[in-house]
Motif scaffolding. Sequence first.
Motif, PDB file in Angstrom:
ATOM      1  N   TYR A 194       0.839  -1.200   0.000  1.00 16.33           N
ATOM      2  CA  TYR A 194       0.000   0.000   0.000  1.00 16.33           C
ATOM      3  C   TYR A 194       0.875   1.251   0.000  1.00 16.33           C
ATOM      4  CZ  TYR A 194      -3.717   3.215   1.615  1.00 16.33           C
ATOM      5  OH  TYR A 194      -4.613   4.264   1.740  1.00 16.33           O
ATOM      6  N   PHE A 195       1.882   1.254   0.861  1.00 16.43           N
ATOM      7  CA  PHE A 195       2.769   2.420   0.956  1.00 16.43           C
ATOM      8  C   PHE A 195       3.574   2.603  -0.327  1.00 16.43           C
ATOM      9  CE2 PHE A 195       6.574   4.731   2.233  1.00 16.43           C
ATOM     10  CZ  PHE A 195       6.026   5.762   3.000  1.00 16.43           C
ATOM     11  N   GLU A 196       4.071   1.503  -0.899  1.00 17.29           N
ATOM     12  CA  GLU A 196       4.858   1.587  -2.130  1.00 17.29           C
ATOM     13  C   GLU A 196       4.038   2.184  -3.279  1.00 17.29           C
ATOM     14  OE1 GLU A 196       7.906  -1.659  -3.093  1.00 17.29           O
ATOM     15  OE2 GLU A 196       6.465  -2.698  -1.818  1.00 17.29           O
ATOM     16  N   VAL A 197       2.804   1.746  -3.396  1.00 15.94           N
ATOM     17  CA  VAL A 197       1.941   2.259  -4.465  1.00 15.94           C
ATOM     18  C   VAL A 197       1.648   3.742  -4.249  1.00 15.94           C
ATOM     19  CG1 VAL A 197      -0.408   2.133  -5.415  1.00 15.94           C
ATOM     20  CG2 VAL A 197       0.932   0.045  -5.093  1.00 15.94           C
ATOM     21  N   ALA A 223      -3.173   4.745  -4.411  1.00 15.32           N
ATOM     22  CA  ALA A 223      -2.760   5.577  -5.538  1.00 15.32           C
ATOM     23  C   ALA A 223      -3.368   6.966  -5.456  1.00 15.32           C
ATOM     24  CB  ALA A 223      -3.152   4.900  -6.850  1.00 15.32           C
ATOM     25  N   ASN A 224      -4.664   7.044  -5.144  1.00 20.06           N
ATOM     26  CA  ASN A 224      -5.297   8.359  -5.007  1.00 20.06           C
ATOM     27  C   ASN A 224      -4.720   9.130  -3.824  1.00 20.06           C
ATOM     28  OD1 ASN A 224      -8.279   6.796  -6.141  1.00 20.06           O
ATOM     29  ND2 ASN A 224      -7.258   8.470  -7.223  1.00 20.06           N
ATOM     30  N   LEU A 225      -4.383   8.419  -2.746  1.00 21.66           N
ATOM     31  CA  LEU A 225      -3.748   9.068  -1.596  1.00 21.66           C
ATOM     32  C   LEU A 225      -2.392   9.658  -1.980  1.00 21.66           C
ATOM     33  CD1 LEU A 225      -3.484   9.674   1.478  1.00 21.66           C
ATOM     34  CD2 LEU A 225      -2.460   7.391   1.707  1.00 21.66           C
ATOM     35  N   GLU A 236       4.796  13.637   4.960  1.00 22.89           N
ATOM     36  CA  GLU A 236       3.343  13.655   5.170  1.00 22.89           C
ATOM     37  C   GLU A 236       2.696  12.331   4.797  1.00 22.89           C
ATOM     38  OE1 GLU A 236       1.496  15.939   6.662  1.00 22.89           O
ATOM     39  OE2 GLU A 236       3.316  17.094   7.053  1.00 22.89           O
ATOM     40  N   LEU A 237       3.308  11.592   3.876  1.00 23.27           N
ATOM     41  CA  LEU A 237       2.725  10.319   3.474  1.00 23.27           C
ATOM     42  C   LEU A 237       2.796   9.301   4.610  1.00 23.27           C
ATOM     43  CD1 LEU A 237       1.440   8.429   1.436  1.00 23.27           C
ATOM     44  CD2 LEU A 237       3.700   7.994   0.465  1.00 23.27           C
ATOM     45  N   LYS A 238       3.945   9.205   5.255  1.00 20.12           N
ATOM     46  CA  LYS A 238       4.071   8.272   6.384  1.00 20.12           C
ATOM     47  C   LYS A 238       3.098   8.643   7.493  1.00 20.12           C
ATOM     48  CE  LYS A 238       6.149   5.069   8.913  1.00 20.12           C
ATOM     49  NZ  LYS A 238       5.529   5.257  10.219  1.00 20.12           N
ATOM     50  N   LYS A 239       2.969   9.937   7.793  1.00 19.48           N
ATOM     51  CA  LYS A 239       2.008  10.378   8.809  1.00 19.48           C
ATOM     52  C   LYS A 239       0.589   9.982   8.424  1.00 19.48           C
ATOM     53  CE  LYS A 239       4.650  14.533  10.104  1.00 19.48           C
ATOM     54  NZ  LYS A 239       4.598  16.032  10.092  1.00 19.48           N
ATOM     55  N   ALA A 240       0.250  10.177   7.160  1.00 19.95           N
ATOM     56  CA  ALA A 240      -1.111   9.886   6.705  1.00 19.95           C
ATOM     57  C   ALA A 240      -1.416   8.396   6.814  1.00 19.95           C
ATOM     58  CB  ALA A 240      -1.283  10.362   5.266  1.00 19.95           C
ATOM     59  N   VAL A 241      -0.489   7.561   6.375  1.00 12.59           N
ATOM     60  CA  VAL A 241      -0.723   6.112   6.436  1.00 12.59           C
ATOM     61  C   VAL A 241      -0.839   5.650   7.884  1.00 12.59           C
ATOM     62  CG1 VAL A 241       0.248   3.844   5.887  1.00 12.59           C
ATOM     63  CG2 VAL A 241       0.343   5.692   4.196  1.00 12.59           C
ATOM     64  N   ASP A 242      -0.027   6.201   8.770  1.00  8.18           N
ATOM     65  CA  ASP A 242      -0.146   5.856  10.196  1.00  8.18           C
ATOM     66  C   ASP A 242      -1.536   6.221  10.721  1.00  8.18           C
ATOM     67  OD1 ASP A 242       2.419   4.902  10.276  1.00  8.18           O
ATOM     68  OD2 ASP A 242       3.299   6.701  11.163  1.00  8.18           O
ATOM     69  N   MET A 243      -2.049   7.377  10.319  1.00 10.78           N
ATOM     70  CA  MET A 243      -3.392   7.775  10.746  1.00 10.78           C
ATOM     71  C   MET A 243      -4.463   6.859  10.168  1.00 10.78           C
ATOM     72  SD  MET A 243      -3.282  11.941  10.514  1.00 10.78           S
ATOM     73  CE  MET A 243      -5.041  12.060  10.926  1.00 10.78           C
ATOM     74  N   LEU A 244      -4.223   6.367   8.958  1.00  7.95           N
ATOM     75  CA  LEU A 244      -5.208   5.493   8.313  1.00  7.95           C
ATOM     76  C   LEU A 244      -5.239   4.094   8.923  1.00  7.95           C
ATOM     77  CD1 LEU A 244      -4.592   6.391   4.556  1.00  7.95           C
ATOM     78  CD2 LEU A 244      -6.600   6.967   5.917  1.00  7.95           C
ATOM     79  N   CYS A 245      -4.183   3.728   9.617  1.00  6.48           N
ATOM     80  CA  CYS A 245      -4.075   2.366  10.139  1.00  6.48           C
ATOM     81  C   CYS A 245      -4.494   2.238  11.599  1.00  6.48           C
ATOM     82  CB  CYS A 245      -2.637   1.869   9.985  1.00  6.48           C
ATOM     83  SG  CYS A 245      -2.119   1.652   8.275  1.00  6.48           S
ATOM     84  N   VAL A 246      -5.235   3.201  12.104  1.00  5.88           N
ATOM     85  CA  VAL A 246      -5.699   3.088  13.486  1.00  5.88           C
ATOM     86  C   VAL A 246      -6.612   1.878  13.619  1.00  5.88           C
ATOM     87  CG1 VAL A 246      -5.528   5.564  13.887  1.00  5.88           C
ATOM     88  CG2 VAL A 246      -7.682   4.593  13.056  1.00  5.88           C
ATOM     89  N   ASP A 247      -6.782   1.405  14.854  1.00  2.00           N
ATOM     90  CA  ASP A 247      -7.642   0.246  15.098  1.00  2.00           C
ATOM     91  C   ASP A 247      -9.034   0.482  14.521  1.00  2.00           C
ATOM     92  OD1 ASP A 247      -5.586  -0.994  16.392  1.00  2.00           O
ATOM     93  OD2 ASP A 247      -6.273  -0.458  18.414  1.00  2.00           O
ATOM     94  N   ARG A 265      -7.782  13.501   5.212  1.00  6.43           N
ATOM     95  CA  ARG A 265      -8.072  14.451   4.133  1.00  6.43           C
ATOM     96  C   ARG A 265      -8.230  15.869   4.681  1.00  6.43           C
ATOM     97  NH1 ARG A 265     -12.166  16.648   0.992  1.00  6.43           N
ATOM     98  NH2 ARG A 265     -11.822  16.523  -1.262  1.00  6.43           N
ATOM     99  N   ASN A 266      -8.958  15.995   5.765  1.00  4.47           N
ATOM    100  CA  ASN A 266      -9.190  17.328   6.341  1.00  4.47           C
ATOM    101  C   ASN A 266      -7.911  17.971   6.864  1.00  4.47           C
ATOM    102  OD1 ASN A 266     -11.874  17.360   5.739  1.00  4.47           O
ATOM    103  ND2 ASN A 266     -12.586  16.902   7.811  1.00  4.47           N
ATOM    104  N   GLN A 267      -6.976  17.173   7.316  1.00  2.00           N
ATOM    105  CA  GLN A 267      -5.719  17.724   7.844  1.00  2.00           C
ATOM    106  C   GLN A 267      -4.702  18.044   6.744  1.00  2.00           C
ATOM    107  OE1 GLN A 267      -3.980  15.717  11.201  1.00  2.00           O
ATOM    108  NE2 GLN A 267      -5.971  15.183  12.079  1.00  2.00           N
ATOM    109  N   THR A 268      -5.013  17.666   5.507  1.00  2.00           N
ATOM    110  CA  THR A 268      -4.056  17.895   4.410  1.00  2.00           C
ATOM    111  C   THR A 268      -4.717  18.653   3.255  1.00  2.00           C
ATOM    112  OG1 THR A 268      -4.592  15.681   3.552  1.00  2.00           O
ATOM    113  CG2 THR A 268      -2.637  15.888   4.947  1.00  2.00           C
TER     114      THR A 268
END
Length: 415
Positions: A194-197, A223-225, A236-247, A265-268
Motif C-alpha cells: 500500500y505504501f509503495e503504491v 494511488a489516489n492518496l 506527510e505520506l508516512k504520517k497519513a498512512v499511520d493515521m489510516l491504520c488506526v484500530d 483528508r481534512n488535515q491535508t
Amino acid sequence: MASLQKPIFKKRITDANFQEWLLTARDCCNVIFFAIDLKPYDEQLAALSDAVRHQESAIFLGCHIGPLLGSLLTKHHALVFPDIPGKPYQLYRKGLYTVEELFSEYSPASLESYRKTLYSRIYLDAQEIANDKKTFFALPVTALSTEEHFSRSLHDHFIQEQLYLYLENQKHPKHRGVVALMGGHRVLRSSPLYFEVAVLARQLTRDGFLIATGGEDGLMEAANLGAWLAPLPDEELKKAVDMLCVDGANASSDPLWLSAAWNVRNQTLQADINLRRSLSISTWQFEQQNIFSTDIASFFNYELREKTLIAIAKQGLIYGPGSTGTFEEIFRAAYQNDYTKSKYGYYSPMIFFKKDYWDPALDQGGNYPKHTVPVWPLISKIAQESNFKHTLLKTDSVEEIEAFIKGFSFVATIL
C-alpha cells in the motif's frame, strides 16, 4: 435513391453562454439547450423563428420550458428530453462528481451520517433495483424499467462527456497525460505494498501525470492518496498512512475506514488542487468509494466504466497484485494494444508491479505458489505475437516504473 444528408453541427447552449447567445439570437435552429431554466425567457424564445426542417431542429435536454415555447416545439420538430423526477442522481451532469458533493452530509463523529450522503443514496437506490431480479432464458437479470434504463444511460453519457472535457482542460504545469493504477481492493492500509503504491503515485503526479484508478479501496485508495499528497513534503505520506491504520480502520470492512480517511483528508487540505488532481473512474455497483481522488466519474454501466478507464490511460497502466477485476483490466488493455493499428492508433505501456506475483516460479512439486497469478507468461506470448512486447514491463522497482513511463513517448508510438 435519395442521398443521406450530412448531420448538422448543433451549438450547445448552457448556463455559461446562454445570455451571450440570447443577445444575438434570431432563431432556435441547430442548437442544443442543456439543463437550463428557460421559463423566465419564455416570451423571448417563443418570438424567435424555429426550424422548418427536422435536421435544423432544436434539442432541449433537461430544460424547464415555459408554456409559450412549449406550445411551439412540436410544430417545429424539436426534440425534448425531460428531466425525470424521483432519481437521487442528476441525469444531465454539468461536471464530474467531487468528494464535497458526494459526501456533503458526512460527519466522522457519526457513522450513521454516511447513509445520508449522496453517494450512499445513489448506491442504495441502485442496489435496491439490482436486487429486483427477473428470469430471462433461465438466467437471473436485473429488472430495469425502461425509465430507469433511459435515466442511467443519459447519466453515464454525460459523465463520459464531462470526463473528456475534464481531460482536455488539465491545468498541471507539466501535464503529461493519464496513468491508470489498478490492483487489489483487499490490500490493507498497513501493507508495505500500500505504501509503495502511494509513493509511486505521488512521484508520477509530481512528474505531471494524472493518476486514474477504479476509485475503490486497497491499492486504488493508495494511488489516489499518493496523488493527493503530491504537493506536500514527503514525510506527510508516512504520517497519513499511520493515521489510516488506526484500530478499526485498516480495511474497508472496518467501521472506522471512512472516518480515518476523512480525518487525513481534512488535515491535508491546504495545497494547490491542480498539483494533486487524480481521478476515480468508479461504478455505483460498489460501495467503497475512496475519498482521496479530487474528481470522480462514477458510472452505472460497469462495462462502460472499465472500457473508459483503459482507454484514457494512454501513458500507462500499472497493475499491482489483484484478482479477477484486475485480470479483466489486463486483458482489456492487451486487446486495445493488439488492435492498435486498426482501431486505436496508439500503444499504452502495461506494467506489472511485483514480479513474483505475476510471474512466479514453480515449486518443487510443479505448482505455482499460493497467492500468485502467472499472468505474465500468457501476456508476454500474446504481446510477442501481436507486436506490442515493447509495451510490457515486469518489475519490483518504483524507480524503474517511473523511468519506463517517462521514457515511453506516446507521440513516438502513434502509427
